[in-house]
Design an enzyme around this catalytic site. Structure first.
Site, PDB file in Angstrom:
ATOM      1  N   LYS A 170       0.858  -1.179   0.000  1.00 28.45           N
ATOM      2  CA  LYS A 170       0.000   0.000   0.000  1.00 28.45           C
ATOM      3  C   LYS A 170       0.897   1.233   0.000  1.00 28.45           C
ATOM      4  O   LYS A 170       1.432   1.634   1.029  1.00 28.45           O
ATOM      5  CB  LYS A 170      -0.910   0.059   1.231  1.00 28.45           C
ATOM      6  N   ASP A 202      -6.074   4.419   1.802  1.00 34.09           N
ATOM      7  CA  ASP A 202      -5.629   5.196   2.954  1.00 34.09           C
ATOM      8  C   ASP A 202      -5.414   4.275   4.149  1.00 34.09           C
ATOM      9  O   ASP A 202      -5.641   3.057   4.070  1.00 34.09           O
ATOM     10  CB  ASP A 202      -6.620   6.318   3.266  1.00 34.09           C
ATOM     11  N   GLY A 203      -5.004   4.894   5.262  1.00 30.68           N
ATOM     12  CA  GLY A 203      -4.729   4.101   6.458  1.00 30.68           C
ATOM     13  C   GLY A 203      -5.941   3.380   7.007  1.00 30.68           C
ATOM     14  O   GLY A 203      -5.898   2.161   7.219  1.00 30.68           O
ATOM     15  N   GLY A 205      -8.741   2.547   5.560  1.00 36.48           N
ATOM     16  CA  GLY A 205      -9.360   1.596   4.647  1.00 36.48           C
ATOM     17  C   GLY A 205      -8.499   0.411   4.298  1.00 36.48           C
ATOM     18  O   GLY A 205      -8.982  -0.721   4.211  1.00 36.48           O
ATOM     19  N   GLU A 245      10.129   1.683  10.539  1.00 31.56           N
ATOM     20  CA  GLU A 245      11.100   2.764  10.436  1.00 31.56           C
ATOM     21  C   GLU A 245      10.303   4.047  10.622  1.00 31.56           C
ATOM     22  O   GLU A 245       9.504   4.423   9.774  1.00 31.56           O
ATOM     23  CB  GLU A 245      11.804   2.720   9.079  1.00 31.56           C
ATOM     24  N   CYS A 279      13.262  11.632   7.275  1.00 30.49           N
ATOM     25  CA  CYS A 279      13.172  11.214   8.682  1.00 30.49           C
ATOM     26  C   CYS A 279      14.510  11.269   9.392  1.00 30.49           C
ATOM     27  O   CYS A 279      14.576  11.453  10.600  1.00 30.49           O
ATOM     28  CB  CYS A 279      12.578   9.817   8.771  1.00 30.49           C
ATOM     29  N   GLU A 378       9.329  16.283  15.729  1.00 31.22           N
ATOM     30  CA  GLU A 378       9.782  16.140  14.353  1.00 31.22           C
ATOM     31  C   GLU A 378       8.975  17.103  13.478  1.00 31.22           C
ATOM     32  O   GLU A 378       7.765  16.954  13.332  1.00 31.22           O
ATOM     33  CB  GLU A 378       9.600  14.700  13.869  1.00 31.22           C
TER      34      GLU A 378
END
Length: 476
Positions: A170, A202-203, A205, A245, A279, A378
């Site tokens: 995904k 998406d997250g 779904g 990660e 990151c 962050e």
């Protein structure tokens, strides 16, 4: 206008179970540049079933077959180099030069590195009469981010292929175009049906369905720590392996020696690359307190030399990826001002002359303390915080005073001193004087994640360990 409304499942491009369209926004124009279909649990289930079926045969392929497959993938990837670069610039705003010089090549590099590492990787060893065997873990679910999209896809897909695993990917719905082209590359390379599957979404779904699916043996996620915690929660009931990660707030310790000016300037460039959306970016620069003003002046010059604008032009920085990301960065810049940090350059608002697009000024703060919000959170934007230290021991203490531990940096003319500092830093990867190695293990301590990516170290995340006792006959 791109229209990607099908998923790659079991070797075929198929319609979603129920079509829901999602607009992808070009961050330079703030206008829709394409649409994808958003998948759901039913689509994930189809993809996982295909991957489980394919695993039976693919897990038994030889080392030579998988090396050949990785090389074919790399060849097809090279054919689509220009398409991939254009897609990344359009979907997430990376300058064309950065897409061509770094974003696309790094993905190819991971594929080639996996093929090379596979040639000599030890899948079995004998200890007396016992054989220790490394076997593919099974079906892997991959949830990848938008900031270095091909890098994060390749760091998961390449070792999975190398070790004989099957997978469902995904990609980020914010920047899905490069993931779509990657799936086309996999199909063109002749990856067996069901070994690689793509479901956009998406997250809520797709991400939740993938991380919680009982048919998935391992979930690998790259993104924010907050989202990573949710992935781990969803995965817990099925006791699958979780590889993550996550976020970072990486320190960059500049020693008080002849490399000082070069180290400060290099640090600014590293933070601002990809509009700060990395990151592992060295966003906390630590300098001797007595040289704070000097560091600020060098950083100011380096930041103000960076041009910001249309990513298809000759600018060093494009926009950040989205309106929510832009708003978050603006809020954190304001927090730095409100909490008393010295604004050296940049600040709130868009750069002059840019009225449309999610452009952020390259921003530098000096006189920052490690308790300020801009030192703790962050930011994921082009914002550098410069902190002072009175001794190297204090610098190390400040550097380690964070919930993160993804990366750290040391700038020094004295290599022995740099090595000493590097040995004390609690981070998964420490770079001395800008060194980079795509075969070195990459991953974090603390809330920056679990497990490692890149090179042969990544293979271990995709393998189970089996001990076969009595493999050799007993000694006479």
């Amino acid at each position: 206008m791109r229209e990607y409304l099908k998923f790659l499942i079991d070797g075929q491009w198929v319609d979603p179970v129920e079509l829901r369209s999602h607009a992808v926004i070009n961050p330079a124009t703030e206008q829709a540049c394409g649409h994808i279909a958003l998948g759901a649990a039913a689509d994930v289930d189809k993809a996982v079933r295909a991957a489980r079926k394919a695993f039976v045969g693919f897990s038994r392929t030889s080392r030579e077959e998988r090396i050949d497959l990785l090389q074919r993938i790399a060849a097809e990837y090279q054919k689509r180099f220009g398409d991939l670069a254009a897609a990344i610039t359009e979907e997430m705003g990376a300058p064309a030069s950065l897409a061509q010089r770094a974003q696309v090549p790094i993905g190819l590099g991971h594929i080639l590195a996996a093929a090379e590492a596979l040639k000599a990787f030890p899948f079995a060893e004998d200890r007396g009469a016992t054989r220790i065997v490394k076997e593919p873990i099974g079906v892997c679910g991959f949830i990848t981010p938008w900031n270095w999209p091909l890098n994060q896809i390749a760091t998961k897909v390449a070792p999975a292929i190398a070790t004989g695993c099957t997978m469902v990917l995904k990609p980020s719905e914010v920047a899905p175009f490069s993931g779509q082209i990657f799936a086309e590359i996999m199909q063109a390379a002749g990856v067996p049906a069901g070994v690689f599957n793509l479901v956009h979404g998406d997250g809520p779904g797709v991400g939740v369905a993938l991380s919680s699916h009982p048919g998935v043996d391992m979930i690998s996620f790259t993104g924010s720590t907050r989202a990573g915690i949710e992935v781990a929660r969803n995965a817990a009931p099925t006791v699958k392996r979780v590889h993550q990660e996550l976020g970072g707030k990486s320190p960059n310790i500049v020693l008080d020696d002849a490399a000082f000016a070069a180290g400060v300037s290099r640090g600014v460039g590293s933070v601002m690359t990809n509009s700060g959306q990395t990151c592992s970016a060295p966003t906390r620069m630590l300098v001797p307190q007595a040289r704070m003003a000097e560091a600020a002046a060098i950083a100011k010059q380096a930041a103000e030399e960076l041009t910001v604008g249309d990513p298809n032009g000759n600018h060093r920085m494009g926009p950040v990826v989205s309106a929510p990301q832009f708003d978050k960065i603006q809020g954190l810049i304001q927090a730095g001002i409100d909490e008393g940090a010295t604004l050296v350059t940049g600040g709130p608002g868009r750069p002059e002359g840019l009225e449309r697009g999610f452009y952020v000024k390259p921003t530098v703060f000096a006189d920052v303390t490690n308790e300020m919000t801009i030192s703790r959170q962050e930011i994921f934007g082009p914002v550098l915080a410069i902190l002072g230290y009175d001794s190297l021991d204090q610098a190390i203490e400040i550097a380690n005073d964070t919930e993160y531990g993804l990366a750290a940096y040391v700038q020094a003319a004295d290599l022995d001193a740099a090595r000493r500092v590097a040995g004390e830093l609690r981070a998964g990867q420490v770079s001395i004087n800008g060194a980079f190695d795509s075969n070195a293990p990459f991953g974090g301590y603390k809330m920056s994640g679990n497990g490692r990516e890149w090179g042969d170290y990544a293979f271990h995340e995709f393998l189970e360990t089996k001990a076969v006792l009595g493999w050799a006959p007993p000694a006479s």
